[in-house]
Design a protein around this motif. Sequence first.
Motif, short mmCIF file in Angstrom:
data_model
loop_
_atom_site.label_atom_id
_atom_site.label_comp_id
_atom_site.label_asym_id
_atom_site.label_seq_id
_atom_site.Cartn_x
_atom_site.Cartn_y
_atom_site.Cartn_z
N UNK A 146 0.72 -1.17 0.16
CA UNK A 146 -0.40 -0.13 -0.13
C UNK A 146 0.73 1.26 0.11
N UNK A 147 2.18 1.23 0.65
CA UNK A 147 2.52 1.98 0.63
C UNK A 147 3.43 2.38 0.10
N UNK A 148 3.85 1.59 -1.35
CA UNK A 148 4.73 1.77 -2.76
C UNK A 148 3.73 1.83 -3.17
N UNK A 149 2.50 2.39 -3.47
CA UNK A 149 0.82 2.59 -4.24
C UNK A 149 1.01 1.41 -5.28
N UNK A 189 -8.64 -1.94 -1.16
CA UNK A 189 -7.87 -0.82 -0.63
C UNK A 189 -6.99 -0.80 -1.58
N UNK A 190 -7.10 0.52 -2.05
CA UNK A 190 -6.06 1.47 -3.27
C UNK A 190 -6.70 0.69 -4.17
N UNK A 191 -5.59 0.18 -4.65
CA UNK A 191 -5.80 -0.74 -6.20
C UNK A 191 -5.23 -2.88 -5.90
N UNK A 192 -5.47 -2.75 -4.52
CA UNK A 192 -5.36 -4.69 -3.92
C UNK A 192 -6.88 -4.73 -3.66
N UNK A 193 -6.73 -6.17 -3.71
CA UNK A 193 -8.27 -6.97 -3.53
C UNK A 193 -7.38 -7.78 -2.31
N UNK A 194 -8.07 -7.70 -1.34
CA UNK A 194 -7.52 -8.29 -0.53
C UNK A 194 -8.49 -9.69 0.73
N UNK A 195 -8.55 -10.98 0.52
CA UNK A 195 -9.10 -11.63 0.49
C UNK A 195 -8.50 -11.89 2.33
N UNK A 196 -9.84 -11.41 2.75
CA UNK A 196 -10.25 -10.94 4.74
C UNK A 196 -10.47 -12.72 4.84
N UNK A 197 -10.16 -13.26 5.20
CA UNK A 197 -10.52 -14.87 6.36
C UNK A 197 -10.58 -14.77 8.11
N UNK A 198 -11.38 -15.58 8.66
CA UNK A 198 -11.37 -16.18 9.45
C UNK A 198 -10.15 -17.00 10.28
N UNK A 199 -10.68 -18.25 9.09
CA UNK A 199 -9.57 -19.53 9.43
C UNK A 199 -8.28 -18.72 8.76
N UNK A 244 -1.32 -0.98 -7.64
CA UNK A 244 -2.37 -1.02 -8.00
C UNK A 244 -1.91 -2.36 -8.43
N UNK A 245 -3.50 -3.09 -9.18
CA UNK A 245 -3.70 -4.37 -9.83
C UNK A 245 -3.05 -5.66 -8.59
N UNK A 246 -3.79 -5.08 -7.33
CA UNK A 246 -3.45 -6.93 -7.16
C UNK A 246 -4.15 -7.35 -6.70
N UNK A 247 -3.07 -8.47 -6.00
CA UNK A 247 -4.19 -9.11 -5.05
C UNK A 247 -3.65 -10.00 -4.09
N UNK A 248 -4.80 -10.07 -2.46
CA UNK A 248 -3.19 -10.36 -1.20
C UNK A 248 -4.70 -11.42 -0.64
N UNK A 249 -4.02 -12.53 0.07
CA UNK A 249 -4.58 -13.34 0.64
C UNK A 249 -3.76 -13.91 1.40
N UNK A 250 -3.85 -15.02 2.59
CA UNK A 250 -4.89 -14.18 3.14
C UNK A 250 -4.86 -13.50 4.51
N UNK A 251 -5.24 -12.64 4.93
CA UNK A 251 -5.42 -11.91 5.74
C UNK A 251 -6.52 -12.18 6.75
N UNK A 252 -5.77 -12.90 8.19
CA UNK A 252 -6.48 -13.78 9.48
C UNK A 252 -7.79 -12.76 9.60
N UNK A 253 -8.33 -12.44 9.69
CA UNK A 253 -8.89 -11.20 10.45
C UNK A 253 -10.55 -11.43 11.48
N UNK A 254 -10.58 -12.14 11.72
CA UNK A 254 -12.31 -12.61 11.64
C UNK A 254 -12.92 -11.24 13.11
N UNK A 255 -11.81 -10.46 13.77
CA UNK A 255 -12.41 -9.52 14.20
C UNK A 255 -13.08 -8.25 12.97
N UNK A 256 -12.00 -7.89 11.63
CA UNK A 256 -12.88 -7.77 10.68
C UNK A 256 -14.23 -8.10 9.56
#
Length: 496
Positions: free
Chosen positions: A328-331, A411-421, A333-345
Amino acid sequence: MGFKILTAEVSHETNTFSVLQTAEDNFRNRFFLRGETALKERGEANTELGGFLDVGRTHDWDVTHVLSVAAGPGGLVHKPAFDWFCDPIVGRASDGGFDGILLALHGAMVTDFCEDGEGELLRRIRKVVGPSLPIALTLDPHANVTQQMCDLAQIIVSFKTYPHIDKRDIGQQAAAILQRAMAGDIKPSTTMIRVPMLEEVNGGRTDIGPMIERLQKAREYETQDDVYAVSINAGFASADIEEVGPTILVTGSGDMEEHRSFAQNLADDIWARRNDVLNVYYPVDEAAAYALAHSTNESKRPLIIADYADNPGAGAYGDGTALLGAMLDRGLDNACFGPMVDSMSIEELNRHQIGSRVTLQLGGKTDPQYGGPPLEVDCQLISLWDGIFVGDGPMLGGLSDTFGATAVVRIQGIDVLVTTLARQMLDLQQFCAFGIDPRRYRTIGIKSMQHFRAAFEPIAGEIIVCDSGALCTPHYSRMQYKNVRRPIFPLDTFQE
Ligand SMILES: [Zn+2]
């Protein structure tokens, strides 16, 4: 009818540095399948069980499959959970009448009451079946094999691939050796040589590097009449236990001293090449900068950045934010990212409409000293899911698994997979099932070690790996080892 066999699958790779305990729920969240259900769900897939059944059909075995159970890699296994899955196996074994036992284990389980989970399971089984009943094991090469395991099982065979794509083949090999032992044709035992290291320096990768040559030697040695299996285990460094590290096993008969000297040669080679690290571990900001430069070249296929340190497949939390933050800091975009494990989110996102903008404190909640603190992000909610996917790649093909409640946010140009597990990324369906086609992006950020290569290498223009400083950082000196035997590489210095 042929021999009567008892089978079970029990898998847990324990990261003793994790602050999270592994309890019954963690197993139920991965899989806990009894008897017929397990045979139906796993018996035809690329699993050890599939291999057992292949051989069983040939020899008309009467198979009693007790259960298949696994939890995602994580912290110490809580004793009530351990008893909960061991008791049915030991109970069924104590009924008697079996000609042999065939177990698919991982080999790196540590519990909150003993360092050797698999050895403890075997000890309990031996107590009820006696010392001579043939027992065969399959192991993951990231096993920390103990002397107790070798003493209690006559036959041990580990996978010979990393990524592990030969599970079914190895299941067949172990079962075929067991068949010969039960028939009285052979009297196998397993001998072990250990290397004074936390793990083989390349984690046992088999696609490139010296392991290819070592495995070739192992296969050649297996062609001898009195050698049934040679296993080269890389070990698992995130277990702070006395018997951590690489091992060479020979399951054979006859001149066991000769087998030991063969194993010693392989062990010496692992030791001699202990500084030959194949991976270049980028710091996160350099990885992101590299991706930015790559992303301007539209003719290339995607760049993959694999975060080894936050790999849930080795017991990291999967909620590390350092790599995503750098992207994100580098700006990028056109990126995907996974997983970000975060049940609260996930809970927060479930309170919003698809398409709405949401401010999140994303990730970094379990233990921020490993992998970075929460990121405050303004994101757009793209989609919500139940998290279930069915793999279609070389490792997970046909097998279903779940991330639990899952969301895709932009987020900005990054599609992030947010998961519980927490799950390691090793199959394209872990993105595709949630509307993210990784082939369509310039940059793919994933949390995985090595296993991702089986499915992701074919779609990648280039792959780089990074160390985000999360729990499975390759910089072992950051971890507080207390129980491993010393001296050990790379924590201690050795005289040449
Ligand atoms: Zn493994």
